[in-house]
Motif scaffolding. Structure first.
Motif, mmCIF file in Angstrom:
data_model
loop_
_atom_site.group_PDB
_atom_site.id
_atom_site.type_symbol
_atom_site.label_atom_id
_atom_site.label_comp_id
_atom_site.label_asym_id
_atom_site.label_seq_id
_atom_site.Cartn_x
_atom_site.Cartn_y
_atom_site.Cartn_z
ATOM 1 N N GLY A 1 41.032 43.930 50.778
ATOM 2 C CA GLY A 1 42.530 44.263 51.098
ATOM 3 C C GLY A 1 43.281 45.306 50.156
ATOM 4 O O GLY A 1 42.785 45.773 49.131
ATOM 5 N N GLY A 2 44.228 45.974 50.901
ATOM 6 C CA GLY A 2 44.946 46.885 50.219
ATOM 7 C C GLY A 2 45.375 46.276 48.745
ATOM 8 O O GLY A 2 45.604 47.000 47.893
ATOM 9 N N ALA A 3 45.707 44.848 48.919
ATOM 10 C CA ALA A 3 46.354 44.496 47.496
ATOM 11 C C ALA A 3 45.293 44.576 46.548
ATOM 12 O O ALA A 3 45.887 44.776 45.296
ATOM 13 C CB ALA A 3 46.406 42.847 48.000
ATOM 14 N N GLY B 1 43.783 47.132 45.639
ATOM 15 C CA GLY B 1 44.139 48.521 45.365
ATOM 16 C C GLY B 1 45.292 48.419 44.429
ATOM 17 O O GLY B 1 45.270 49.187 43.358
ATOM 18 N N PHE B 2 46.120 47.727 44.747
ATOM 19 C CA PHE B 2 47.478 47.752 43.728
ATOM 20 C C PHE B 2 46.922 46.919 42.213
ATOM 21 O O PHE B 2 47.225 47.517 41.207
ATOM 22 C CB PHE B 2 48.344 47.035 44.344
ATOM 23 C CG PHE B 2 49.125 47.382 45.480
ATOM 24 C CD1 PHE B 2 49.311 48.770 45.630
ATOM 25 C CD2 PHE B 2 49.244 46.882 46.549
ATOM 26 C CE1 PHE B 2 49.730 49.390 46.765
ATOM 27 C CE2 PHE B 2 49.758 47.021 47.701
ATOM 28 C CZ PHE B 2 50.033 48.460 47.816
ATOM 29 N N ALA B 3 45.904 45.983 42.437
ATOM 30 C CA ALA B 3 45.705 45.151 41.254
ATOM 31 C C ALA B 3 44.823 45.876 40.485
ATOM 32 O O ALA B 3 44.813 45.873 38.962
ATOM 33 C CB ALA B 3 44.874 43.873 41.699
ATOM 34 N N ARG C 1 44.573 51.824 52.503
ATOM 35 C CA ARG C 1 44.538 51.394 53.952
ATOM 36 C C ARG C 1 44.058 49.945 53.888
ATOM 37 O O ARG C 1 43.523 49.284 53.091
ATOM 38 C CB ARG C 1 43.614 52.075 54.840
ATOM 39 C CG ARG C 1 43.960 53.818 54.549
ATOM 40 C CD ARG C 1 44.985 54.114 55.775
ATOM 41 N NE ARG C 1 44.502 54.064 56.859
ATOM 42 C CZ ARG C 1 44.919 54.750 58.123
ATOM 43 N NH1 ARG C 1 45.634 55.695 57.889
ATOM 44 N NH2 ARG C 1 44.870 54.377 59.151
ATOM 45 N N SER C 2 44.689 49.186 54.917
ATOM 46 C CA SER C 2 44.409 47.807 55.020
ATOM 47 C C SER C 2 43.762 47.627 56.532
ATOM 48 O O SER C 2 44.268 48.113 57.575
ATOM 49 C CB SER C 2 45.824 47.167 55.048
ATOM 50 O OG SER C 2 45.742 45.683 55.436
ATOM 51 N N LEU C 3 43.067 46.582 56.875
ATOM 52 C CA LEU C 3 42.614 45.995 58.218
ATOM 53 C C LEU C 3 43.231 44.940 58.562
ATOM 54 O O LEU C 3 43.313 44.353 59.640
ATOM 55 C CB LEU C 3 41.156 45.882 57.989
ATOM 56 C CG LEU C 3 39.997 46.771 58.469
ATOM 57 C CD1 LEU C 3 40.168 47.758 57.623
ATOM 58 C CD2 LEU C 3 38.666 46.250 58.294
ATOM 59 N N LEU D 1 40.603 37.425 55.654
ATOM 60 C CA LEU D 1 39.294 38.141 55.100
ATOM 61 C C LEU D 1 39.340 39.055 53.746
ATOM 62 O O LEU D 1 38.652 38.956 53.124
ATOM 63 C CB LEU D 1 38.488 38.985 56.270
ATOM 64 C CG LEU D 1 37.450 39.642 55.757
ATOM 65 C CD1 LEU D 1 36.228 38.534 55.953
ATOM 66 C CD2 LEU D 1 37.065 40.585 57.289
ATOM 67 N N ARG D 2 40.648 39.769 53.794
ATOM 68 C CA ARG D 2 40.898 40.655 52.765
ATOM 69 C C ARG D 2 39.908 41.900 52.718
ATOM 70 O O ARG D 2 39.078 42.064 52.248
ATOM 71 C CB ARG D 2 40.590 39.933 51.315
ATOM 72 C CG ARG D 2 41.200 38.500 51.145
ATOM 73 C CD ARG D 2 42.668 38.454 51.341
ATOM 74 N NE ARG D 2 43.552 39.297 50.817
ATOM 75 C CZ ARG D 2 44.226 40.156 51.083
ATOM 76 N NH1 ARG D 2 44.675 40.004 52.579
ATOM 77 N NH2 ARG D 2 44.978 41.057 50.474
ATOM 78 N N ALA D 3 40.268 42.804 53.602
ATOM 79 C CA ALA D 3 39.651 43.954 53.876
ATOM 80 C C ALA D 3 40.517 45.400 53.933
ATOM 81 O O ALA D 3 41.534 44.982 54.448
ATOM 82 C CB ALA D 3 38.835 43.797 55.322
HETATM 83 C C1 LIG Z 1 53.330 47.364 53.085
HETATM 84 C C2 LIG Z 1 51.951 46.517 52.523
HETATM 85 N N1 LIG Z 1 51.152 47.111 51.974
HETATM 86 C C3 LIG Z 1 50.048 46.232 51.516
HETATM 87 C C4 LIG Z 1 49.749 44.961 52.210
HETATM 88 C C5 LIG Z 1 48.655 44.178 51.464
HETATM 89 O O1 LIG Z 1 47.515 44.195 52.515
HETATM 90 P P1 LIG Z 1 46.306 43.497 52.366
HETATM 91 O O2 LIG Z 1 46.323 42.489 53.263
HETATM 92 O O3 LIG Z 1 45.220 44.770 53.068
HETATM 93 O O4 LIG Z 1 46.152 43.266 51.019
HETATM 94 C C6 LIG Z 1 50.716 44.324 52.620
HETATM 95 C C7 LIG Z 1 50.604 42.940 53.120
HETATM 96 O O5 LIG Z 1 51.850 42.276 53.321
HETATM 97 C C8 LIG Z 1 52.072 45.154 53.228
HETATM 98 O O6 LIG Z 1 52.895 44.514 53.617
#
Ligand SMILES: Cc1ncc(COP(=O)(O)O)c(C=O)c1O
Length: 358
Positions: free
Chosen positions: A86-88, A90-92, A206-208, A217-219
């Motif tokens: 998940g994009g999350a 990437g932040f972590a 990017r996020s799926l 799934l977290r992708a």
């Molecule tokens: C703007 C934004 N970026 C990133 C995310 C995180 O996405 P992911 O589910 O791919 O971790 C979210 C999820 O709510 C979001 O709203």
């Protein structure tokens, strides 16, 4: 607390608030911005077929196949791709870059703020001005910021910054993170930097999750120069992402998936225009426009009461005062089907009319 400071415990709690907390079974969900209630059948079939491969560890060939698919989709090299949970994720991973000063462009998705604060990274919140339509102002970003994070299109404002304006935030010695979690919901992706190989320090996430209804799934994936991705991934475990994530990434980069996403994005844009017009006609409701993402940011008079009233009528919307820079009247709503959107408009009209007659 005053909106926007988010420094005390209450503020920290608000930054961790996400739309999934605002909804509940049985409510029509305008709080979470996931496009559908489950992944499409073809994607579920792909994932189901991949279950048989769970008996083996995900290998280098699986990883390369996923990265090659992403690379082809965005005209990059596979070494410029890192598949993420998940994009999350990437932040972590951002603290791994050991930033000395982070600048976060707000109002925006708050996870980067939470992660960097928890890691003790000094940060500056750059608040964009609604009177300037939340336009990017590079001069507001401190010169010594070696990490800058923004979303495009932006959650929750639905603003789409032009690619050129985003690139003006880049400079040598700085990592510029562009969260493009909703970019595939914008027809033609005109402002995406996913294919940009020249802007220094650029890191696109990017996020799926949203388009393919895969929050469970977290992708997702990151796109950047290989050296930057290597630094970002330095602390990850062996086998950092699972076989199903790799399979989903591959599948969602195939031409038929891209065509489906584009069709969905165009449909959402039409539904959003209709919803925005209907909401803007309600007494006292302000709709922030132009909107580019699959959601709208509203201001509704007496926001907390109205949100509670909507909930009692079976409608979940997202409070938006948890985003730095916004206040209790700010409310975010997802764009749904015309039938569901009509339910929201009717319920909101009823709530606002009650207020006027009270
Ligand atoms: C703007 C934004 N970026 C990133 C995310 C995180 O996405 P992911 O589910 O791919 O971790 C979210 C999820 O709510 C979001 O709203």
């Amino acid at each position: 607390m005053t909106s926007g400071d988010h420094q005390d415990d209450d503020g920290r709690r608000l930054l961790r608030h996400h739309g999934d907390v605002d909804t509940a079974p049985g409510l029509v969900d305008f709080a979470v911005n996931v496009r559908r209630d489950r992944p499409p059948t073809w994607l579920r079939d792909r994932l189901a077929a991949a279950l048989d491969r769970l008996g083996s560890y995900p290998g280098a060939a699986d990883d390369l196949a996923a990265r090659a698919a992403v690379a082809q989709r965005h005209d990059r090299h596979p070494d410029e791709v890192l598949v993420l949970n998940g994009g999350a994720e990437g932040f972590a991973l951002l603290p791994t870059l050991q930033p000395r000063h982070a600048a976060l462009i707000h109002p925006s998705f708050t996870e980067p703020d939470v992660v960097l604060t928890d890691a003790g990274v000094p940060l500056t919140r750059v608040l964009l001005d609604p009177a300037e339509d939340y336009a990017l102002r590079p001069e507001l970003v401190p010169d010594d910021a070696d990490l800058v994070v923004l979303g495009n299109p932006t959650n929750p404002t639905s603003v789409l910054h032009p690619a050129q304006a985003v690139c003006r935030l880049a400079r040598r010695g700085r990592v510029l993170v562009v969260d493009e979690a909703f970019a595939d919901a914008v027809p033609g992706e005109p402002a995406s930097l996913a294919g940009d190989r020249t802007t220094p320090g650029l890191l696109v996430l990017r996020s799926l999750t949203k388009t393919w209804a895969l929050p469970g799934l977290r992708a997702g994936y990151a796109l950047a120069a290989p050296e930057l991705l290597n630094r970002l991934a330095a602390g990850r475990p062996h086998w950092p992402v699972g076989t199903l994530v790799l399979e989903a990434v591959r599948a969602c980069c195939e031409p038929h998936a891209l065509a489906e996403a584009e069709t969905a994005a165009r449909q959402t844009a039409r539904h959003r225009a209709d919803l925005a017009a209907a909401l803007a006609a309600l007494p006292g409701v302000q709709v922030r426009q132009p909107a580019a993402a699959p959601f709208l940011l509203l201001r509704v008079p007496d926001g907390p009461r109205v949100r509670a009233g909507l909930r009692a009528r079976g409608i979940a919307v997202r409070r938006a005062d948890t985003f730095p820079g916004l206040d209790p009247d700010h409310t975010r709503v997802a764009v749904r089907t015309p039938e569901q959107n009509a339910l929201l408009v009717a319920a909101l009209r009823a709530e606002l009319t009650m207020e006027v007659s009270a």
